[in-house]
Structure formats: C-alpha cells, structure tokens
Design a protein around this motif. Structure first.
Motif: not given
Length: 394
Positions: A277-279, A281-284, A307, A310-311
C-alpha cells in the motif's frame, strides 16, 4: 558437502602439519603464531570433525558456509591481537562467522552475542565450548558475552580492543565508532547493504525442468530462508533479455516451491500488505503490482531511480525491472550495493564491467544460491589480512 569442497583438502593438509609440533613449512610464508595454528586446528575440528555432524542438524548451510571460507588464512604471519566482535541485530549465526574470522587471524576474542535468544546460538556455543576445551591456549583467549545494548559495557571492551568487528545498522555502527578506542585500533564494520539478482529471461525460458527446479531452490535459499533480512539477500530482480514467458515460468515455479517450504507468519503477511500500500501511494517509479497469493508480492518498476536501495522487502516481497543494459544499473549503484546473484549471465564479463565502471559498490558476483556463502573475503574486505598485524624483517 565437505569432501567435495577443495578447501577440505587444504584443511586436512594443514591439520597434519599442525600436529607436527607446530614445525610448519608451507609453500607460502611460514606461520609464526602458535595461537593462529591452534585456532586453525580448532576450526578444522569444527569443520571436519564430529562437531560438523551436529552443526548440520542446526542449519543445513552451516557446513557449506564454513568450508567456503577459502584458504587465504595461512598466507601471512601474524601476531595475536585483541579482537572485539560486536554483533547487533537478529541474524543468529553471524557471531560464529565473526569469531572464526578473528580466530583464523590468531586473535584473542570477546564476542558479544545478540541480546535476543536464539536456540541455534546456544547449541553452537555448546559445540564450540566442547571443542575448544581441547585447545587451552585458544580457550583462555575466548569469551562469548551477552548483555543488553549498553554503551558503558561496550566502551569498556572497546578500550581494550586492537580490532573492532562491528555488525549492525548504520546508526549502531556510528554509535560504536564514537566510543573511544586506542589510536591504532582497526575498525571493520559491516553496515546496511543492498543486494539484487540479475537473471537472463531467455535463459530461464530455455532452462530444462531440472535446471529450473534447481534455480528455484537456490533462489528460495537466498531469499525466503532469511526472510530477505540478510544483507546479501536480493531485494530487486533485474531481467536482462527480458521475456514475459520466462518471467512467469520462474515466478510460478517459485510460488509452487514456496508453498511447500515456507511458513508465512501473520505479522509478515500484514507487513507485506502494508508495504504494498505504501509503495502504491509514494513510489513514483511503480509500474504495476502483482499479488498472486500472500506468499509472493511483485512490484514492477518503470525506471531505476537513485533511491533504489530505499525500497526493501522481506518475506517474499520483490521489486523487478526489465534492464536495458548493465550501464543502466551502474548509474544507480552506490557504496551500499553488495551482492549480485546471477543466472544465465556471464559473471566474468559482468565483473570486468563493474571494475571498468569504477563503481563504489558491488563487492560480490555469485550464482543464484550462493548469496549467503560467507567467507574470508566479505563486504569487499580481505578479513584475515585486515585482522592481522604483520611483523616483517627485511
């Protein structure tokens, strides 16, 4: 596993020579330190003696890891030092590797065990204790200690150390390095690292069923066995000569094998879904996400970004990307990159390209299945040499 490894022959030969009252003459510089020889003999006991059979019960990879440590440890004379081995984190057997590296360098050792209890640690310490009693010179120079994170205790050990081997996250290592040590103290730090797999899609597609099965088993050992928590466990899969049919063949086989072997903990399942879910939302750079079952989550990237490290995933959470060329990978590599596991890739050519590109990262290029084959060359360090003080007469 032992007898098929060429290092076994070296160890047995060294074993015979050690028992000739330490009068050793090798086709390389002579070893001078008795402590070093006794330490090597103890390691031989752990690898090739009866203790080896008990080690196999603890962990199926232990014997292979120990015997893959190479034979560079007898190539140069040393003088014993005091080695402080500071282990922070949750990987259970790191302390044993750290101890053996320093032991092969002839050092006296204080080893901090992880504060979290692991049955493997207790079992292995029992075995080491039983073996080490045969070598009093080594026994009196060895201490395994366990205590909560405490700067005061750690500082006392650091003040006495000639070498500090520090395993932990970046913040932990910075904290330990800030503690006073002697001006000549050598620090060997194993910090956060990032690893990946490089697979050839056409090679996967053309692989025979038996080859594919071996590939899948090896990939499972590199990833699921440690829940991808090891620094050498792949976080992202890069596909060269990408082939959609090859990808699906690979992942279907991984899923089938993991269903039989892997026990998915509830907390891991929740963490993986939260991470997905976080990916989203935030991973362009996210292109798509696939979740066939709770076992395997796949996040496909549309580009490699600076980055990338960071994943991170664990417990079967993987990023993947269709690689246009090696230079595309090299453009995002930092000093944090450690291991590249390969299948269907010319490892020698890839290594030459890494060196030619003068990358600050990527220290290991190994076949899939060898990600956690720890040895005396690790994280770009020649460990026994760095843990030794060399006395030379010209």
């Amino acid at each position: 596993v032992i007898q098929e490894n060429p290092v076994y022959t070296v160890l047995k030969g060294l074993d015979c020579m050690i028992h000739r009252r330490f009068q050793v003459s090798l086709p390389v510089p002579v070893i001078h330190a008795k402590a070093h020889l006794a330490g090597s003999c103890l390691v031989i006991d752990l690898i090739a003696g009866q203790a080896a059979q008990q080690l196999l019960i603890i962990h199926p990879l232990v014997i292979e890891r120990y015997t893959c440590s190479g034979h560079g440890f007898y190539q140069f004379p040393d003088v014993p030092r005091m080695s402080g081995n500071l282990i922070y984190g949750f990987l259970d057997l790191v302390f044993a590797f750290s101890y053996l590296f320093a032991l092969l360098a002839g050092n006296a050792n204080i080893v901090r065990l992880p504060s979290k209890d692991f049955p493997q640690i207790d079992a292995l310490c029992t075995i080491i204790g039983r073996v080490i009693r045969k070598y009093p010179e080594v026994e009196k120079r060895t201490a395994f200690v366990r205590y909560p994170r405490n700067n005061e205790i750690t500082a006392a050990f650091c003040a006495r150390a000639d070498v500090r081997m520090i395993w932990g996250g970046d913040n932990t290592i910075a904290m330990v390095k800030a503690l006073p040590a002697s001006p000549r103290c050598v620090d060997v730090a194993f910090a956060d690292r990032y690893s990946l797999a490089l697979l050839d899609g056409k090679a996967v597609l053309k692989a025979k069923d038996t080859q594919l099965q071996r590939l899948v088993e090896n990939f499972y050992n590199d990833t699921f066995l440690m829940d991808q928590n090891a620094c050498s466990s792949p976080q992202v899969l890069l596909w060269q000569h990408d082939d959609e049919a090859g990808r699906e063949r690979f992942w279907n086989a991984v899923d089938s094998y993991a269903r039989k072997k892997y026990i998915l903990q509830d907390a891991v399942a929740v963490d993986k879904y939260t991470a997905l879910c976080e990916e989203a939302i935030s991973n362009l750079a996210l292109k798509s996400a696939t979740r066939k079952t709770n076992l395997i989550y796949r996040v496909e990237l549309k580009t490699l970004t600076s980055d990338l490290m960071e994943h991170r995933g664990h417990g079967g959470f993987f990023y993947e990307y269709s690689l246009k060329n090696w230079e595309e990978l090299f453009s995002v590599v930092t000093e944090k990159f450690q291991t590249v596991t390969c299948f269907g890739v010319d490892k020698e050519a890839f290594c030459e390209a890494v060196v030619a590109a003068r990358l600050r990262g990527i220290d290991r290029i190994v076949p899939v299945g060898k990600a956690m084959d720890i040895g005396v060359f690790w994280d770009g360090h020649d460990l026994v040499r760095e843990l030794s003080r060399i006395v030379k007469a010209n």
